[in-house]
Motif scaffolding. Structure first.
Motif, PDB file in Angstrom:
ATOM      1  N   GLU A 155       9.872  19.195 -24.742  1.00  0.00           N
ATOM      2  CA  GLU A 155      10.833  20.126 -24.149  1.00  0.00           C
ATOM      3  C   GLU A 155      12.273  19.765 -24.510  1.00  0.00           C
ATOM      4  O   GLU A 155      13.200  20.554 -24.289  1.00  0.00           O
ATOM      5  CB  GLU A 155      10.693  20.185 -22.622  1.00  0.00           C
ATOM      6  CG  GLU A 155      11.063  18.923 -21.885  1.00  0.00           C
ATOM      7  CD  GLU A 155       9.856  18.052 -21.585  1.00  0.00           C
ATOM      8  OE1 GLU A 155       9.891  17.324 -20.577  1.00  0.00           O
ATOM      9  OE2 GLU A 155       8.879  18.101 -22.362  1.00  0.00           O
ATOM     10  N   LEU A 156      12.466  18.585 -25.093  1.00  0.00           N
ATOM     11  CA  LEU A 156      13.802  18.152 -25.485  1.00  0.00           C
ATOM     12  C   LEU A 156      14.153  18.557 -26.912  1.00  0.00           C
ATOM     13  O   LEU A 156      15.247  18.245 -27.400  1.00  0.00           O
ATOM     14  CB  LEU A 156      13.912  16.631 -25.337  1.00  0.00           C
ATOM     15  CG  LEU A 156      13.653  16.078 -23.929  1.00  0.00           C
ATOM     16  CD1 LEU A 156      13.790  14.574 -23.910  1.00  0.00           C
ATOM     17  CD2 LEU A 156      14.581  16.723 -22.911  1.00  0.00           C
ATOM     18  N   ILE A 157      13.229  19.259 -27.581  1.00  0.00           N
ATOM     19  CA  ILE A 157      13.502  19.725 -28.952  1.00  0.00           C
ATOM     20  C   ILE A 157      14.341  20.996 -28.872  1.00  0.00           C
ATOM     21  O   ILE A 157      13.863  22.107 -29.041  1.00  0.00           O
ATOM     22  CB  ILE A 157      12.198  20.009 -29.713  1.00  0.00           C
ATOM     23  CG1 ILE A 157      11.299  18.771 -29.729  1.00  0.00           C
ATOM     24  CG2 ILE A 157      12.496  20.423 -31.160  1.00  0.00           C
ATOM     25  CD1 ILE A 157       9.945  19.017 -30.358  1.00  0.00           C
ATOM     26  N   ILE A 158      15.598  20.841 -28.567  1.00  0.00           N
ATOM     27  CA  ILE A 158      16.498  21.995 -28.476  1.00  0.00           C
ATOM     28  C   ILE A 158      17.935  21.509 -28.519  1.00  0.00           C
ATOM     29  O   ILE A 158      18.253  20.449 -27.975  1.00  0.00           O
ATOM     30  CB  ILE A 158      16.247  22.807 -27.180  1.00  0.00           C
ATOM     31  CG1 ILE A 158      17.019  24.131 -27.207  1.00  0.00           C
ATOM     32  CG2 ILE A 158      16.553  22.000 -25.954  1.00  0.00           C
ATOM     33  CD1 ILE A 158      16.596  25.115 -26.155  1.00  0.00           C
ATOM     34  N   GLU A 159      18.781  22.252 -29.186  1.00  0.00           N
ATOM     35  CA  GLU A 159      20.191  21.920 -29.217  1.00  0.00           C
ATOM     36  C   GLU A 159      20.862  22.411 -27.949  1.00  0.00           C
ATOM     37  O   GLU A 159      20.455  23.403 -27.350  1.00  0.00           O
ATOM     38  CB  GLU A 159      20.856  22.545 -30.448  1.00  0.00           C
ATOM     39  CG  GLU A 159      20.337  21.956 -31.761  1.00  0.00           C
ATOM     40  CD  GLU A 159      20.997  22.573 -32.982  1.00  0.00           C
ATOM     41  OE1 GLU A 159      21.949  23.346 -32.799  1.00  0.00           O
ATOM     42  OE2 GLU A 159      20.555  22.273 -34.098  1.00  0.00           O
ATOM     43  N   ALA A 160      21.903  21.723 -27.546  1.00  0.00           N
ATOM     44  CA  ALA A 160      22.538  21.996 -26.261  1.00  0.00           C
ATOM     45  C   ALA A 160      23.244  23.343 -26.208  1.00  0.00           C
ATOM     46  O   ALA A 160      23.241  24.014 -25.182  1.00  0.00           O
ATOM     47  CB  ALA A 160      23.536  20.874 -25.931  1.00  0.00           C
ATOM     48  N   GLU A 161      23.824  23.760 -27.319  1.00  0.00           N
ATOM     49  CA  GLU A 161      24.632  24.979 -27.266  1.00  0.00           C
ATOM     50  C   GLU A 161      23.766  26.227 -27.243  1.00  0.00           C
ATOM     51  O   GLU A 161      22.621  26.213 -27.709  1.00  0.00           O
ATOM     52  CB  GLU A 161      25.598  25.040 -28.461  1.00  0.00           C
ATOM     53  CG  GLU A 161      24.939  25.319 -29.812  1.00  0.00           C
ATOM     54  CD  GLU A 161      24.474  24.061 -30.512  1.00  0.00           C
ATOM     55  OE1 GLU A 161      24.140  24.126 -31.709  1.00  0.00           O
ATOM     56  OE2 GLU A 161      24.437  23.004 -29.834  1.00  0.00           O
TER      57      GLU A 161
END
Length: 230
Positions: A155-161
């Motif tokens: 679930e952490l495979i994502i960019e913040a913006e």
């Protein structure tokens, strides 16, 4: 035998993939549970039939013959989710309204971040899909290859913006790398044609291995899986 309806109103591809996933989870837990799917088409039909109460009526019909209805929606990013909650007729608000009226017989699980994050719990299984060979799981070079891409928490495979690349883009790039390993002579245009698409998700899911380690690689999957323990 207890039975559960899995309702994925955003995508019929997700519906098939999650059905296969649920059956794998049931098998892993050795549970005496039967699982069925409901679709985007069924969701839209319920809303169209009765804009205000159609979805509630459909859930109540399901609950006459089944013990639980689980709605699955993509969580998307925090900003996107916040925007959806401000829209009275958004999908998430419609579903939560039904869940709140169900006395615990309908629940909502938000997929962190999207279905591809559930597929990515087992990168070696994804390699097996593209090689079309389950024996790939036992080959040392493929094991080492998959470890390079395997994330501890998918679930952490994502960019913040907002609009950042997430699990889907990660899986697309992984599929290109796998196909390049299978055939180093492939041109960029060929790799682009062969990359992962959402329509492949049910077939990819058939190769995904479910065990305690893979379940724990995504918190929303862990939440979903607990409903299939006897």
């Amino acid at each position: 035998m207890p039975s559960i309806i899995i309702w994925t109103p955003e995508s019929d591809h997700d519906s098939k993939a999650v059905l296969y996933l649920s059956e794998k989870i049931i098998q892993y837990y050795n549970s005496d549970i039967k699982v069925y799917e409901s679709s985007k088409k069924a969701f839209n039909k319920a809303i169209k039939t009765d804009k205000n109460n159609g979805l509630l009526k459909a859930v109540n019909i399901y609950l006459k013959n089944h013990d639980l209805v689980i709605f699955l929606l993509d969580a998307d990013g925090i900003q996107s989710q916040s925007q959806r909650r401000q829209q009275p007729n958004s999908l998430i608000n419609r579903v939560e309204s039904i869940v709140n009226q169900s006395d615990g017989k309908a629940i909502l699980v938000l997929i962190e971040q999207e279905l591809e994050s559930w597929l990515l719990i087992d990168c070696l299984g994804i390699c097996c899909f593209y090689t079309k060979n389950n024996n790939t799981r036992d080959k040392e070079d493929w094991i080492k290859f998959a470890k390079k891409y395997q994330k501890g928490k998918t679930e952490l495979i994502i960019e913040a913006e907002a609009g950042g690349k997430g699990a889907k883009e990660y899986l697309e790039n992984l599929s290109k790398a796998i196909n390049k390993k299978i055939n180093p002579n492939l041109k960029d245009r060929d790799l682009k044609q062969k990359k992962y698409t959402e329509s492949e998700s049910p077939d990819v899911m058939r190769y995904i291995e479910i065990n305690s380690q893979t379940i724990n690689r995504n918190d929303s999957l862990k939440q979903f899986a607990q409903h299939f323990q006897s």
